[in-house]
Scaffold this active site. Structure first.
Site, PDB file in Angstrom:
ATOM      1  N   ARG A 239      -6.570  29.859  23.284  1.00 26.54           N
ATOM      2  CA  ARG A 239      -7.687  30.830  22.620  1.00 26.54           C
ATOM      3  C   ARG A 239      -8.178  31.607  23.725  1.00 26.54           C
ATOM      4  O   ARG A 239      -8.278  31.103  24.711  1.00 26.54           O
ATOM      5  CB  ARG A 239      -8.570  30.246  21.761  1.00 26.54           C
ATOM      6  CG  ARG A 239      -7.753  29.546  20.446  1.00 26.54           C
ATOM      7  CD  ARG A 239      -7.609  30.686  19.659  1.00 26.54           C
ATOM      8  NE  ARG A 239      -6.982  30.386  18.219  1.00 26.54           N
ATOM      9  CZ  ARG A 239      -5.710  29.904  17.779  1.00 26.54           C
ATOM     10  NH1 ARG A 239      -5.021  30.320  18.777  1.00 26.54           N
ATOM     11  NH2 ARG A 239      -5.287  29.686  16.958  1.00 26.54           N
ATOM     12  N   GLU A 268      -9.875  40.322  19.696  1.00 30.90           N
ATOM     13  CA  GLU A 268      -8.301  40.700  19.291  1.00 30.90           C
ATOM     14  C   GLU A 268      -8.319  41.495  18.087  1.00 30.90           C
ATOM     15  O   GLU A 268      -9.139  41.176  16.908  1.00 30.90           O
ATOM     16  CB  GLU A 268      -7.418  39.456  19.105  1.00 30.90           C
ATOM     17  CG  GLU A 268      -7.372  38.788  20.281  1.00 30.90           C
ATOM     18  CD  GLU A 268      -6.328  37.178  20.088  1.00 30.90           C
ATOM     19  OE1 GLU A 268      -6.000  37.371  19.097  1.00 30.90           O
ATOM     20  OE2 GLU A 268      -6.314  36.763  20.965  1.00 30.90           O
ATOM     21  N   HIS A 287      -0.982  38.600  21.449  1.00 27.55           N
ATOM     22  CA  HIS A 287      -1.008  37.342  20.626  1.00 27.55           C
ATOM     23  C   HIS A 287       0.330  37.219  19.902  1.00 27.55           C
ATOM     24  O   HIS A 287       0.368  37.185  18.746  1.00 27.55           O
ATOM     25  CB  HIS A 287      -2.175  37.069  19.411  1.00 27.55           C
ATOM     26  CG  HIS A 287      -2.522  35.689  19.253  1.00 27.55           C
ATOM     27  ND1 HIS A 287      -3.727  35.558  18.918  1.00 27.55           N
ATOM     28  CD2 HIS A 287      -1.804  34.780  19.359  1.00 27.55           C
ATOM     29  CE1 HIS A 287      -3.906  34.053  18.864  1.00 27.55           C
ATOM     30  NE2 HIS A 287      -2.661  33.585  18.697  1.00 27.55           N
TER      31      HIS A 287
END
Length: 336
Positions: A239, A268, A287
């Site tokens: 993360r 994000e 991601h």
């Protein structure tokens, strides 16, 4: 009783998966959540017994407006974006999708390892932009992957899969951190357990695969980065907030470490003006750890299995809060 269930579904579900849910419940599906349909979503949630989807938006205030909610099935392995403590207090079962994304995420991590070591993106852009004018010289050389020491911070399912790729595929000595020893990893790969500070100092590549929580928030900060070799690379598929991002930017700019491969970020999507977006010694991906057709389908299928099993009283395949699960399945058996 099944016809009385109401489910809210958000993102990532196929027609077949929605049809399966529709056989046991009334389903309200939101292909995406926007400002335009937010009120409609909240109204649906207020009536729902089950919530399923990817990138679920849920906080304590929303829980308070959903009195019938019994099960949340997230299409993700991580659940730090969900209010687990509040769900436990309410007796709401939380399910997630571990295991099915392990290998795809490990593939992504190793792709980032390869890209940072061999400067693949930087040199591919050299060709793409027409700047390849002469033979490649020392200023463009990369670094070997084979034989380098791989440090895995968090040797769970994904960390172990990354370690296998490094040890068996590239002859890399493996170091790892974990709350408890991993005898199988040590026996099969010759992996050695280290305290974090020692691992950071010894590894040529440090790969993060820990869950995000209060203990891992900014686990990699300026002091941790300073312990790494100046020739080392940091790879993060955990993360974004496991890393102190401003400290990482500073370390990369000053040459405290050589490079970084990042699939996750503090915010994000990553802001376009972030220095990470334009640094030559950074490989940044949006991601994509589990972003393959096969894996996302398997994750959604597991999430559907979890929700159907929970509402049917059989229990889900992969629950997060086991205490709530035992309570729920016990009540179901008593009702029978």
């Amino acid at each position: 009783m099944g016809e009385a269930w109401r489910i809210v579904a958000v993102r990532r579900l196929s027609e077949a998966q929605l049809a399966r849910l529709s056989r046991i419940a009334e389903v309200e599906y939101f292909e995406d959540l926007t400002d335009d349909n937010r009120e409609e979503f909240l109204a649906a949630l207020s009536r729902a017994h089950g919530l399923i989807g990817g990138k679920l938006e849920l906080d304590e205030a929303m829980l308070a407006e959903a009195p019938a909610l019994r099960v949340v099935s997230t299409i993700s392995v991580g659940y730090d974006h969900l209010p687990l403590a509040a769900m436990n207090r309410r007796g709401i079962l939380l399910c997630h999708t571990p295991d099915v994304l392990t290998e795809s995420t490990a593939d992504t991590a190793f792709a980032l390892i390869m890209a940072t070591q061999r400067r693949l993106v930087e040199l591919a852009n050299l060709v793409r932009e027409g700047r390849w004018q002469a033979h490649i010289g020392r200023e463009h050389f990369g670094v070997d992957v084979h034989g380098k020491t791989l440090g895995i911070v968090g040797a769970g399912r994904i960390g172990a899969a990354i370690a296998r790729r490094g040890a068996l595929g590239f002859g890399m000595p493996v170091l790892y951190t974990a709350s408890t020893p991993k005898p199988e990893l040590e026996a099969s790969l010759g992996a050695q357990r280290r305290e974090l500070d020692t691992l950071l100092a010894e590894a040529d590549i440090v790969c993060l695969s820990v869950p995000y929580n209060a203990d891992t928030h900014h686990l990699i900060d300026a002091a941790a980065l300073a312990r790494m070799k100046s020739s080392a690379a940091l790879v993060n598929v955990a993360r974004g907030r496991v890393v102190d991002e401003p400290a990482l930017i500073d370390a990369l700019q000053r040459g405290v470490i050589r490079a970084a491969g990042l699939d996750v970020f503090a915010e994000e999507p990553m802001p376009g003006d972030s220095p990470l977006a334009s640094m030559a010694n950074v490989v940044a991906t949006p991601h994509i750890g589990s972003a393959t057709h096969e894996t996302r389908e398997a994750m959604a299928q597991l999430a559907v299995d979890n929700l159907v099993g929970a509402l049917a009283g059989r229990g889900p395949r992969t629950a997060v809060n086991e205490t709530v699960l035992r309570r729920a399945t016990g009540e179901s058996r008593e009702a029978q």
